[in-house]
Every structure is written in C-alpha cells, then in structure tokens.
Design an enzyme around this catalytic site. Sequence first.
Site, PDB file in Angstrom:
ATOM      1  N   ARG A  37      -5.030  17.402  -1.483  1.00 49.29           N
ATOM      2  CA  ARG A  37      -5.234  15.950  -1.476  1.00 49.29           C
ATOM      3  C   ARG A  37      -4.703  15.408  -2.799  1.00 49.29           C
ATOM      4  NH1 ARG A  37     -11.271  14.849  -3.826  1.00 49.29           N
ATOM      5  NH2 ARG A  37     -10.835  16.177  -5.598  1.00 49.29           N
ATOM      6  N   ALA A  85     -16.707  24.527  -2.923  1.00 54.98           N
ATOM      7  CA  ALA A  85     -17.750  24.662  -1.903  1.00 54.98           C
ATOM      8  C   ALA A  85     -18.646  23.429  -1.904  1.00 54.98           C
ATOM      9  CB  ALA A  85     -18.577  25.917  -2.191  1.00 54.98           C
ATOM     10  N   SER A 137     -13.072  37.763  -2.599  1.00 50.10           N
ATOM     11  CA  SER A 137     -13.401  38.167  -3.968  1.00 50.10           C
ATOM     12  C   SER A 137     -12.197  38.810  -4.635  1.00 50.10           C
ATOM     13  CB  SER A 137     -14.557  39.169  -3.980  1.00 50.10           C
ATOM     14  OG  SER A 137     -14.750  39.623  -5.310  1.00 50.10           O
ATOM     15  N   GLY A 139     -10.891  37.011  -7.639  1.00 57.24           N
ATOM     16  CA  GLY A 139     -10.394  36.024  -8.595  1.00 57.24           C
ATOM     17  C   GLY A 139      -8.901  35.782  -8.412  1.00 57.24           C
ATOM     18  N   LYS A 192     -20.640  37.977   1.146  1.00 53.15           N
ATOM     19  CA  LYS A 192     -19.976  37.636  -0.127  1.00 53.15           C
ATOM     20  C   LYS A 192     -21.023  37.231  -1.175  1.00 53.15           C
ATOM     21  CE  LYS A 192     -16.791  36.491  -3.163  1.00 53.15           C
ATOM     22  NZ  LYS A 192     -16.990  35.334  -3.915  1.00 53.15           N
ATOM     23  N   HIS A 195     -22.532  40.307  -2.466  1.00 55.33           N
ATOM     24  CA  HIS A 195     -21.513  40.903  -3.351  1.00 55.33           C
ATOM     25  C   HIS A 195     -21.601  40.275  -4.741  1.00 55.33           C
ATOM     26  CE1 HIS A 195     -17.710  40.372  -5.455  1.00 55.33           C
ATOM     27  NE2 HIS A 195     -17.361  41.559  -5.035  1.00 55.33           N
ATOM     28  N   ASN A 196     -21.654  38.960  -4.782  1.00 55.45           N
ATOM     29  CA  ASN A 196     -21.703  38.276  -6.079  1.00 55.45           C
ATOM     30  C   ASN A 196     -23.007  38.575  -6.816  1.00 55.45           C
ATOM     31  OD1 ASN A 196     -19.341  37.136  -5.124  1.00 55.45           O
ATOM     32  ND2 ASN A 196     -19.771  35.146  -6.026  1.00 55.45           N
ATOM     33  N   GLU A 199     -22.686  41.785  -8.350  1.00 53.04           N
ATOM     34  CA  GLU A 199     -21.801  41.602  -9.523  1.00 53.04           C
ATOM     35  C   GLU A 199     -22.622  41.142 -10.745  1.00 53.04           C
ATOM     36  OE1 GLU A 199     -18.276  39.232  -8.486  1.00 53.04           O
ATOM     37  OE2 GLU A 199     -18.608  38.104 -10.326  1.00 53.04           O
TER      38      GLU A 199
HETATM   39  P1  NBP Z   1     -12.143  24.858  -7.296  1.00 55.38           P
HETATM   40  O1  NBP Z   1     -13.416  25.442  -6.819  1.00 55.38           O
HETATM   41  O2  NBP Z   1     -12.051  24.353  -8.668  1.00 55.38           O
HETATM   42  O3  NBP Z   1     -11.739  23.670  -6.278  1.00 55.38           O
HETATM   43  C1  NBP Z   1     -10.637  22.874  -6.544  1.00 55.38           C
HETATM   44  C2  NBP Z   1      -9.887  22.516  -5.261  1.00 55.38           C
HETATM   45  O4  NBP Z   1     -10.744  21.810  -4.369  1.00 55.38           O
HETATM   46  C3  NBP Z   1      -8.723  21.588  -5.583  1.00 55.38           C
HETATM   47  O5  NBP Z   1      -7.630  21.926  -4.759  1.00 55.38           O
HETATM   48  C4  NBP Z   1      -9.317  20.238  -5.225  1.00 55.38           C
HETATM   49  O6  NBP Z   1      -8.349  19.259  -4.920  1.00 55.38           O
HETATM   50  C5  NBP Z   1     -10.082  20.602  -3.998  1.00 55.38           C
HETATM   51  N1  NBP Z   1     -11.001  19.557  -3.546  1.00 55.38           N
HETATM   52  C6  NBP Z   1     -12.126  19.078  -4.140  1.00 55.38           C
HETATM   53 BR1  NBP Z   1     -12.735  19.566  -5.779  1.00 55.38          BR
HETATM   54  N2  NBP Z   1     -12.716  18.127  -3.420  1.00 55.38           N
HETATM   55  C7  NBP Z   1     -11.969  17.997  -2.321  1.00 55.38           C
HETATM   56  C8  NBP Z   1     -12.059  17.175  -1.182  1.00 55.38           C
HETATM   57  N3  NBP Z   1     -13.076  16.342  -1.030  1.00 55.38           N
HETATM   58  N4  NBP Z   1     -11.097  17.276  -0.240  1.00 55.38           N
HETATM   59  C9  NBP Z   1     -10.077  18.131  -0.381  1.00 55.38           C
HETATM   60  N5  NBP Z   1      -9.938  18.965  -1.435  1.00 55.38           N
HETATM   61  C10 NBP Z   1     -10.869  18.895  -2.392  1.00 55.38           C
HETATM   62  O7  NBP Z   1     -10.911  25.870  -7.031  1.00 55.38           O
HETATM   63  P2  NBP Z   1     -10.825  27.448  -7.052  1.00 55.38           P
HETATM   64  O8  NBP Z   1     -11.386  28.003  -8.306  1.00 55.38           O
HETATM   65  O9  NBP Z   1      -9.433  27.790  -6.659  1.00 55.38           O
HETATM   66  O10 NBP Z   1     -11.815  27.900  -5.881  1.00 55.38           O
HETATM   67  C11 NBP Z   1     -11.624  27.531  -4.527  1.00 55.38           C
HETATM   68  C12 NBP Z   1     -12.801  28.115  -3.738  1.00 55.38           C
HETATM   69  O11 NBP Z   1     -12.762  29.557  -3.847  1.00 55.38           O
HETATM   70  C13 NBP Z   1     -14.159  27.692  -4.262  1.00 55.38           C
HETATM   71  O12 NBP Z   1     -15.056  27.601  -3.202  1.00 55.38           O
HETATM   72  C14 NBP Z   1     -14.569  28.834  -5.167  1.00 55.38           C
HETATM   73  O13 NBP Z   1     -15.962  28.937  -5.307  1.00 55.38           O
HETATM   74  C15 NBP Z   1     -13.985  30.028  -4.421  1.00 55.38           C
HETATM   75  N6  NBP Z   1     -13.666  31.184  -5.262  1.00 55.38           N
HETATM   76  C16 NBP Z   1     -13.163  31.022  -6.519  1.00 55.38           C
HETATM   77  C17 NBP Z   1     -12.848  32.141  -7.279  1.00 55.38           C
HETATM   78  C18 NBP Z   1     -12.283  32.000  -8.664  1.00 55.38           C
HETATM   79  O14 NBP Z   1     -12.147  33.042  -9.354  1.00 55.38           O
HETATM   80  N7  NBP Z   1     -11.902  30.819  -9.116  1.00 55.38           N
HETATM   81  C19 NBP Z   1     -13.037  33.415  -6.745  1.00 55.38           C
HETATM   82  C20 NBP Z   1     -13.502  33.537  -5.434  1.00 55.38           C
HETATM   83  C21 NBP Z   1     -13.828  32.416  -4.703  1.00 55.38           C
HETATM   84  P3  NBP Z   1      -7.809  18.265  -6.108  1.00 55.38           P
HETATM   85  O15 NBP Z   1      -6.747  19.040  -6.815  1.00 55.38           O
HETATM   86  O16 NBP Z   1      -7.260  17.123  -5.355  1.00 55.38           O
HETATM   87  O17 NBP Z   1      -8.981  17.919  -6.964  1.00 55.38           O
END
Ligand code: NBP
Length: 491
Positions: A37, A85, A137, A139, A192, A195-196, A199
Amino acid sequence: MANQNKTDIGLIGLAVMGENLALNMESKGWHVSVYNRTVPGVEEGVVERFLNGRAKGKNIEGFTDIKAFVDSIAIPRKIMMMVRAGSPVDELMDQLFPLLSPGDILIDGGNSNYEDTNRRVQLAESKGFLFVGSGVSGGEEGALNGASIMPGGSEKAWPEVKPILQSIAAKAPDGTPCCQWVGPAGSGHFVKMIHNGIEYGDMQLIAEAYWVMKKLLDLTNEEMADVFARWNEGKLRSYLIEITANILRHKDKSGGYLIDKILDAAGQKGTGKWSVINAMELGMPLGLIATAVFERSLSSQKDLRHLASKQFQCQHTQPIYNKAELVKNIFSALYASKLVSYAQGFAVLQRASDAFGWHLDLASIARMWRGGCIIRSIFLNDIAAAFEATDKPKHLLLAPYFKEEMKTLLPGWKSLVAESMKEELPVPAFSSALNYFYSLTSADLPANLVQAQRDYFGAHTFERKDELRGQFFHENWTGHGGDTKSGTYNV
Ligand code: NBP
C-alpha cells in the site's frame, strides 16, 4: 491459455520479510506479483524502490493498485500477506474479498494470533475462499534463503500452495523441506507461537549460562565464546549457541566488545506472552517460558534494579572454582533446562491438539523446526524420534533416550543451581526448570494442603486417597460451617 502471462503468486507487504520472501520465490522459478500500500507522504515509492533495486531484472511484477495486482495473478490465486499482525490483516482482507474469485487462497505469513486465524479461516471459507495461516520463522535471512514455514487452515489449499511454500522453505540436514501441513484453523499460527515461546526460553537459558561463566568464573568474552563454540560441536549444536559465540567475539568500531556496551534491558513483541497466556488457558505448565518472559520484563525495569541493588548488597563469597568442572555443570544446567522447556512446549501443543481437535503430528513439527528457524538445533532429531516411537512417551522426559540424558545431567544441574543461589546470582530459568523436574518426578506433592485450605474457607471440596477418584468431599472443618459444598469444577 487463460492463465498465460499471469503470475504464480502475489505477495503483499514489502517490508523486510515480504521483500526477501518475494526474492526467494523468484529465485526458485516462480513468477511473482508484489504490492505494497502507498501511504501518501509516508511510504511513497516502496514498490518502485524494490523494482528498481533488489528486484531489478527479476521475474517480479510490481503494483501500487490492488485490483491490478489481484488481476495479474493466475487463478486460483495465491496471495501471501506479509504485513503487520492485527488489524492490517483484517483491513487487507476486506479490500481483497471483492476482488477475488471462488477458490482463491489467502496466506497470512505474519505473526498473527491463532484465534484471529481461527476467525479468518471461517470468514474466508464462508465467502468461498481458502485461508492459510502460516507461521514463518527465520527472520530476514530465512525469508531470503529458506525459512521454517508452518501452514495451517483450509486444508484444500495445501496441494495448491505446497509446491511454492516447500520450494522457499529451508531444508533440514536430511534434505526434507522445513514446511509441512500443520492442521486446521489457527493451528499453524499456534505452532509458530509456541516456537517463539521456546525461542524466548532458549535465549534466557543461554543468557544465564553466559552470566554464570562471567560472574562465577570471571571468564573473558573470548573464553566464553570458545566455550559456546565448543558446545556448538556437540549435543547443544544450534543456531542460537552459534550466534552467541559470534556475538561475544564481536567488536564495534571503537575496538571494544559490543556485548559489554549493550544495555541490559530486553524488549519483547508478544509471542512469548501469548504462549504463556494460552498455556494457562489450557491448564498446562509452561514455567520456563513464563520465567523468560518475566525476566525480560524485570530486565527492562533497569532504574528500579539499580536502586534496589544499592539497598541490598549481594553477598558473594568469591570461592575458587575448578573451571572445567563448573563449565561442565553449566552445560548440564543448560542442556537439562532446555529439555524441560521443549518438553513443556510440546506438552502444550499436545493439549491444544486434543482440546481443539487439530490432530497435530508432534514429530513432524519437531522436524520442521530443524532448519531455517531461530530454534533450529540438532536435538530436534531426537525429539522427532521420541514422538515417532511406536511406544509413544506420555511426556517427552519419559522417552527412554531423554530419561537417560536427564539422569546423567541432574547432578551437575542441581549443583550449579545450588551454587548460584548460594552466591546470590540469579539463574531463574535453570532453577524454574529444576523445580518443574522435581515436581514432575514427585509422586506426592503438598497440594493436599492446598485442597484442604480451599475446602476450609470456600467449601471447594477435595478427593480422598482412601476413596475412588472423581468423588468429592467437603469437611465441616470448624464445627460451625455448614455442609453445603461449592460447585466442583476446574478452570
Ligand atoms: P512489519 O511487521 O514491520 O510490517 C510492515 C508491513 O506491513 C509494511 O509492508 C506495511 O506497509 C504493511 N502494513 C501495515 Br504496517 N499496515 C497495513 C495495512 N493496513 N494494509 C496493508 N499493509 C499494511 O514487517 P515485517 O517485519 O516484514 O513483518 C511482516 C510480518 O511477518 C509481521 O506479522 C511480523 O510479525 C512477521 N514476522 C517478522 C519477522 C522479522 O524478523 N521481522 C520474522 C517472522 C515473522 P507500509 O509500507 O505501507 O507501511
């Protein structure tokens, strides 16, 4: 052909996880559509930046219009959401529903709460779509090169998404993809979540091992890194032990060890807490993970700890230790406590499986965690083997292999906890695990007194040793209480 020029899969959310998963998919030969978006003035150009940067020259199509994005994907569409989330997932689903065709599949790869996923599976299916809630999982690195992927939800979607998800999953040392169907509803996200939680426990245990080496043995960062590196060659071989050795050796630009400059206040994003809350809801002990969560909370009360440390000076006797012996005991404490933590975590999975009718395959889950994810470790092979045995253990610690391991580890483990307590050095996870182990292996516990107290003040009743189980009695303890019992139920 109707699907000519259409892409194989769409991915929404180009933050760190989404961007790397898209590149991973493309590298496995999939044609990928991506969408992010655009929040005016805030995140303009996310898609363009990706297309002109890391996705340049790759088989990836970018869209800033959600309808054009959906239309670009071959039917039945597979759309993976990698967004924050919570409400963003619901908002996205509301936008997507009018644009989808019957049988299209939504995959939520974020860290969603499994109860939200239960609800979303039902909602999507009620509209003729399929919904997969999948833990991912590993990262950033895992997303790019192979993650552990835990999909659950609408089972009809599995044959459609399996080739893509398994292609981007990590491969265990024996070559199996770390991605298998978990079960119905929110089971993938529940797995998951646990799992966390595990962790969190592993990290706290490793931190305590580090702390004892530092505080009781006065080892240098390099010496401690050597110990962890050596442990990584044996039964504790795991990603977290490996990176701990690297962290301890790491120097910043000034040439000093960075670990010594990092503030001792740990953050958390909620999945550890959710694990504990859900274990409580299921009536299952998950003490080690709870301890890890609470220790992060206490660590973040840095000012309070600083104040209290001035008022209660710890009494260290500063004994001289045999280094080799103490390091061996730390190993025993770490390994045994880790076994307790996994035993508790898998017991919660089994209880959830029974309570929700999920039919979880615990061996398959253990195997899925052998590669790609943060808790990947060699001993998950032994856990899978224990659950695969024809004579399934009632509890992981009662499996023949682990029973022998615990017997070997116990002397060093209890000696280490006792020594740390004497020196007023906190080892809350080592000792929580030891207490759990002692309680688990005690045929008798003082819960008879707890039941007596409950009955004394609240007529909550009790069972008797000299009567059949399932009969509940109330005593008129004081002579002036009545005979009326409270209802007998457990929450
Ligand atoms: P984030 O958790 O920081 O989410 C950012 C993304 O969500 C951006 O693309 C953002 O779009 C989008 N977004 C949001 Br905020 N609100 C939105 C909405 N209303 N409509 C559409 N898009 C929306 O990113 P991430 O760290 O890549 O994690 C993504 C998911 O994976 C999360 O659920 C996270 O918990 C999970 N996860 C993360 C990791 C890690 O290591 N980071 C590991 C495993 C799982 P924008 O750019 O327009 O704001």
